[in-house]
Design a protein around this motif. Sequence first.
Motif, PDB file in Angstrom:
ATOM      1  N   MET A   1     -52.660  18.418 -83.561  1.00 21.22           N
ATOM      2  CA  MET A   1     -51.248  19.096 -82.944  1.00 21.22           C
ATOM      3  C   MET A   1     -50.784  18.146 -81.904  1.00 21.22           C
ATOM      4  SD  MET A   1     -49.568  21.668 -83.861  1.00 21.22           S
ATOM      5  CE  MET A   1     -48.952  22.051 -82.975  1.00 21.22           C
ATOM      6  N   GLN A   2     -51.886  17.268 -81.621  1.00 16.70           N
ATOM      7  CA  GLN A   2     -51.747  16.461 -80.658  1.00 16.70           C
ATOM      8  C   GLN A   2     -51.249  15.052 -81.150  1.00 16.70           C
ATOM      9  OE1 GLN A   2     -52.931  15.814 -76.753  1.00 16.70           O
ATOM     10  NE2 GLN A   2     -51.493  17.504 -76.669  1.00 16.70           N
ATOM     11  N   LEU A   3     -51.770  14.586 -82.202  1.00 15.04           N
ATOM     12  CA  LEU A   3     -51.600  13.703 -82.961  1.00 15.04           C
ATOM     13  C   LEU A   3     -50.073  13.588 -82.736  1.00 15.04           C
ATOM     14  CD1 LEU A   3     -52.280  11.041 -84.192  1.00 15.04           C
ATOM     15  CD2 LEU A   3     -53.317  12.000 -86.456  1.00 15.04           C
ATOM     16  N   ALA A   5     -48.028  15.165 -82.465  1.00 14.28           N
ATOM     17  CA  ALA A   5     -47.009  15.400 -80.993  1.00 14.28           C
ATOM     18  C   ALA A   5     -46.451  13.554 -80.249  1.00 14.28           C
ATOM     19  CB  ALA A   5     -47.239  15.898 -80.047  1.00 14.28           C
ATOM     20  N   LEU A   6     -47.676  13.302 -80.243  1.00 17.77           N
ATOM     21  CA  LEU A   6     -48.112  11.694 -80.188  1.00 17.77           C
ATOM     22  C   LEU A   6     -46.964  11.096 -81.252  1.00 17.77           C
ATOM     23  CD1 LEU A   6     -48.708   9.503 -78.312  1.00 17.77           C
ATOM     24  CD2 LEU A   6     -50.818   9.088 -80.166  1.00 17.77           C
ATOM     25  N   LYS A   7     -46.935  11.154 -82.490  1.00 22.62           N
ATOM     26  CA  LYS A   7     -46.144  10.066 -83.387  1.00 22.62           C
ATOM     27  C   LYS A   7     -44.990  10.880 -83.058  1.00 22.62           C
ATOM     28  CE  LYS A   7     -45.908  10.096 -88.372  1.00 22.62           C
ATOM     29  NZ  LYS A   7     -46.153  10.023 -90.128  1.00 22.62           N
ATOM     30  N   ASP A   8     -44.802  11.879 -83.032  1.00 21.68           N
ATOM     31  CA  ASP A   8     -43.048  12.567 -82.379  1.00 21.68           C
ATOM     32  C   ASP A   8     -42.489  12.073 -81.706  1.00 21.68           C
ATOM     33  OD1 ASP A   8     -43.336  14.066 -85.039  1.00 21.68           O
ATOM     34  OD2 ASP A   8     -43.332  15.442 -83.645  1.00 21.68           O
ATOM     35  N   LEU A   9     -43.344  11.798 -80.236  1.00 22.55           N
ATOM     36  CA  LEU A   9     -42.595  11.232 -78.867  1.00 22.55           C
ATOM     37  C   LEU A   9     -42.393   9.104 -79.265  1.00 22.55           C
ATOM     38  CD1 LEU A   9     -42.613  11.424 -76.230  1.00 22.55           C
ATOM     39  CD2 LEU A   9     -44.876  10.677 -76.246  1.00 22.55           C
ATOM     40  N   ILE A  10     -43.031   8.679 -80.031  1.00 25.44           N
ATOM     41  CA  ILE A  10     -43.103   7.383 -80.438  1.00 25.44           C
ATOM     42  C   ILE A  10     -42.184   7.373 -80.952  1.00 25.44           C
ATOM     43  CG2 ILE A  10     -44.057   5.146 -81.392  1.00 25.44           C
ATOM     44  CD1 ILE A  10     -46.787   5.757 -80.342  1.00 25.44           C
ATOM     45  N   GLU A  11     -41.809   8.430 -82.042  1.00 17.92           N
ATOM     46  CA  GLU A  11     -41.032   7.203 -83.532  1.00 17.92           C
ATOM     47  C   GLU A  11     -39.982   8.130 -82.729  1.00 17.92           C
ATOM     48  OE1 GLU A  11     -42.202   9.516 -86.126  1.00 17.92           O
ATOM     49  OE2 GLU A  11     -43.878   8.003 -87.387  1.00 17.92           O
ATOM     50  N   SER A  12     -39.484   8.711 -81.980  1.00 20.69           N
ATOM     51  CA  SER A  12     -38.148   9.628 -81.351  1.00 20.69           C
ATOM     52  C   SER A  12     -37.740   8.784 -79.755  1.00 20.69           C
ATOM     53  CB  SER A  12     -38.595  11.258 -81.276  1.00 20.69           C
ATOM     54  OG  SER A  12     -38.817  11.445 -80.454  1.00 20.69           O
ATOM     55  N   SER A 196     -49.484  13.358 -71.157  1.00 23.80           N
ATOM     56  CA  SER A 196     -51.104  13.173 -71.807  1.00 23.80           C
ATOM     57  C   SER A 196     -51.494  13.164 -73.103  1.00 23.80           C
ATOM     58  CB  SER A 196     -52.072  13.074 -70.212  1.00 23.80           C
ATOM     59  OG  SER A 196     -52.500  14.456 -70.293  1.00 23.80           O
ATOM     60  N   PHE A 197     -52.127  12.701 -73.322  1.00 19.39           N
ATOM     61  CA  PHE A 197     -52.804  12.523 -75.340  1.00 19.39           C
ATOM     62  C   PHE A 197     -54.256  12.773 -74.793  1.00 19.39           C
ATOM     63  CE2 PHE A 197     -48.050  12.374 -75.462  1.00 19.39           C
ATOM     64  CZ  PHE A 197     -48.067  13.345 -76.664  1.00 19.39           C
ATOM     65  N   HIS A 198     -55.180  13.858 -75.330  1.00 10.46           N
ATOM     66  CA  HIS A 198     -56.099  13.919 -75.382  1.00 10.46           C
ATOM     67  C   HIS A 198     -57.389  13.739 -76.717  1.00 10.46           C
ATOM     68  CE1 HIS A 198     -60.567  16.390 -75.641  1.00 10.46           C
ATOM     69  NE2 HIS A 198     -61.378  15.453 -75.013  1.00 10.46           N
ATOM     70  N   ILE A 199     -57.752  13.189 -77.770  1.00  3.30           N
ATOM     71  CA  ILE A 199     -57.506  13.215 -78.858  1.00  3.30           C
ATOM     72  C   ILE A 199     -58.764  12.873 -79.051  1.00  3.30           C
ATOM     73  CG2 ILE A 199     -56.803  12.746 -81.174  1.00  3.30           C
ATOM     74  CD1 ILE A 199     -54.332  12.016 -79.959  1.00  3.30           C
ATOM     75  N   GLU A 200     -59.374  14.044 -79.746  1.00  2.00           N
ATOM     76  CA  GLU A 200     -60.771  13.098 -80.200  1.00  2.00           C
ATOM     77  C   GLU A 200     -61.051  12.724 -81.796  1.00  2.00           C
ATOM     78  OE1 GLU A 200     -64.161  16.555 -78.874  1.00  2.00           O
ATOM     79  OE2 GLU A 200     -63.184  16.414 -77.515  1.00  2.00           O
ATOM     80  N   TRP A 201     -61.329  11.505 -81.832  1.00  2.00           N
ATOM     81  CA  TRP A 201     -61.376  10.967 -83.191  1.00  2.00           C
ATOM     82  C   TRP A 201     -61.964  11.097 -83.672  1.00  2.00           C
ATOM     83  CZ3 TRP A 201     -55.778   8.854 -84.432  1.00  2.00           C
ATOM     84  CH2 TRP A 201     -54.757   8.871 -83.169  1.00  2.00           C
ATOM     85  N   ALA A 202     -62.622  11.131 -85.090  1.00  3.59           N
ATOM     86  CA  ALA A 202     -63.684  10.658 -85.564  1.00  3.59           C
ATOM     87  C   ALA A 202     -64.743   9.835 -85.272  1.00  3.59           C
ATOM     88  CB  ALA A 202     -63.250  12.165 -87.407  1.00  3.59           C
ATOM     89  N   GLN A 203     -65.454   9.485 -85.492  1.00  3.29           N
ATOM     90  CA  GLN A 203     -66.165   8.432 -84.965  1.00  3.29           C
ATOM     91  C   GLN A 203     -66.988   7.474 -86.041  1.00  3.29           C
ATOM     92  OE1 GLN A 203     -65.818   7.864 -81.572  1.00  3.29           O
ATOM     93  NE2 GLN A 203     -64.310   8.545 -82.064  1.00  3.29           N
ATOM     94  N   ARG A 204     -66.814   6.274 -86.309  1.00  2.22           N
ATOM     95  CA  ARG A 204     -67.532   5.884 -87.259  1.00  2.22           C
ATOM     96  C   ARG A 204     -69.095   5.009 -86.620  1.00  2.22           C
ATOM     97  NH1 ARG A 204     -62.361   2.610 -89.956  1.00  2.22           N
ATOM     98  NH2 ARG A 204     -61.472   3.820 -89.487  1.00  2.22           N
TER      99      ARG A 204
END
Length: 204
Positions: A1-3, A5-12, A196-204
Amino acid sequence: MQLKALKDLIESDHENRHFYVDFDHTLLLTNSTDLLINSARPRFIFLPLFKGLSLLKPLIVMRQKSTLLWRDPIRVRLVRYLQGKQVVETFRKSSRQMWQRYKNDQLCDLIRKLPPSNVTIVSFGIDEVILNLLEGTSFENIKIVAPSAATMTKERRKGKLGMLRERGVVFDPQRDVVISNSKEDDADLLARVEQSFHIEWAQR
């Protein structure tokens, strides 16, 4: 959901916003300071040293955020004392491959849509290390706010908000955006803006 929302914010709507982006475990899906330290050679000497240092942690300091304040700075000072500039040169030679291996493709694709002047990387990692990783990439001209190897503990005590304020950054709480993976380490920065966007990404 956060990702999304961030994508929509940047694109719009992004033209008048400034984006403050965490680096370790966010734009880069690992710890950049670890990458530098792991460049120390020979590994059969340095690996036992760092493992022994980790075992001493409870004896050295017992307080909140002790790992953030002492672990990386002590390891960096140790490896630079024993290897000098050699560890930096070894790291620099492989930094392009490291970036390709660990970069966060999802977030990188979004940040590339923004003008570089609208983005600041804010990190507790080492400025020289981050600059080496980003050299030759589409992010090499983005402003970086990060400590040097010599000022890591001092800067980390201030927090990211303190680091930015010391450099004269003025926030617009309703307009500006913060992106981070860590609610604990970046709590001050995440609380500073409404977006603010707190997103826990899968690490490598």
